[in-house]
Scaffold this active site. Structure first.
Site, PDB file in Angstrom:
ATOM      1  N   HIS A 221      22.752 -11.798  -3.676  1.00  0.00           N
ATOM      2  CA  HIS A 221      21.551 -10.968  -3.555  1.00  0.00           C
ATOM      3  C   HIS A 221      21.394 -10.591  -2.084  1.00  0.00           C
ATOM      4  CE1 HIS A 221      19.317 -12.459  -7.402  1.00  0.00           C
ATOM      5  NE2 HIS A 221      20.622 -12.371  -7.609  1.00  0.00           N
TER       6      HIS A 221
ATOM      7  N   GLU B 260      18.900 -10.693  -0.133  1.00  0.00           N
ATOM      8  CA  GLU B 260      18.151 -11.682   0.653  1.00  0.00           C
ATOM      9  C   GLU B 260      19.026 -12.865   1.045  1.00  0.00           C
ATOM     10  OE1 GLU B 260      15.252 -10.350  -2.709  1.00  0.00           O
ATOM     11  OE2 GLU B 260      17.415 -10.489  -2.395  1.00  0.00           O
TER      12      GLU B 260
END
Length: 159
Positions: A53, A55
């Protein structure tokens, strides 16, 4: 800090994810002074990695650059509300703030489904700023999923 300017950087990253067939989520991680530590986008499809992801990728890169896993004073700017994995990683990295564009009513773990970043049972809570360029981020996501649905309809019909 001009959150819109940084969010535009995250939206640019998200557009790269869409170009390679990944959900258009982009993230930028700033240090305590507002300098960019890392920027990236979802890479789950390209890397065949469920943890890739945006993040997580920026937290990893920042930790590498800083020489340690704590990103104290850091701000994560992301186009879509983080999931439980990303929210948890943000808490563990000790970032100070998450600035997000749009909410994720199905899997959001900051405001929508869970509120992990503000859970008082953890030893660290994170300031939340939401709604920054939300319409642009939502439009990007909507376009991606519409295109994907249309493609799947055509391939099922043999077009």
């Amino acid at each position: 800090m001009d959150w819109q300017q940084v969010m535009r950087m995250a939206l640019d990253e998200a557009s790269w994810a869409a170009k390679v067939g990944d959900v258009p989520v982009g993230a930028v991680l700033l240090d305590a002074k507002g300098a960019v530590l890392a920027e990236n986008h979802n890479r789950r499809e390209v890397e065949h990695d469920p943890t890739a992801h945006a993040e997580i990728l920026v937290l990893r890169e920042a930790a590498h650059r800083l020489g340690g896993w704590r990103v104290v004073g850091g701000t994560l700017v992301v186009t879509l509300e983080p999931c439980a994995m990303c929210a948890g990683a943000s808490v563990l990295a000790r970032i100070d703030r998450i600035v997000m564009a749009t909410l994720d009513p199905k899997a959001g773990a900051i405001e929508s489904v869970y509120q992990l970043a503000r859970d008082s049972r953890f030893n660290h809570q994170i300031e939340i700023v939401s709604g920054v360029l939300a319409d642009e981020a939502q439009a990007q996501l909507t376009q991606f999923f519409q295109t994907r649905r249309e493609y799947h309809k055509m391939t099922r019909r043999g077009v």
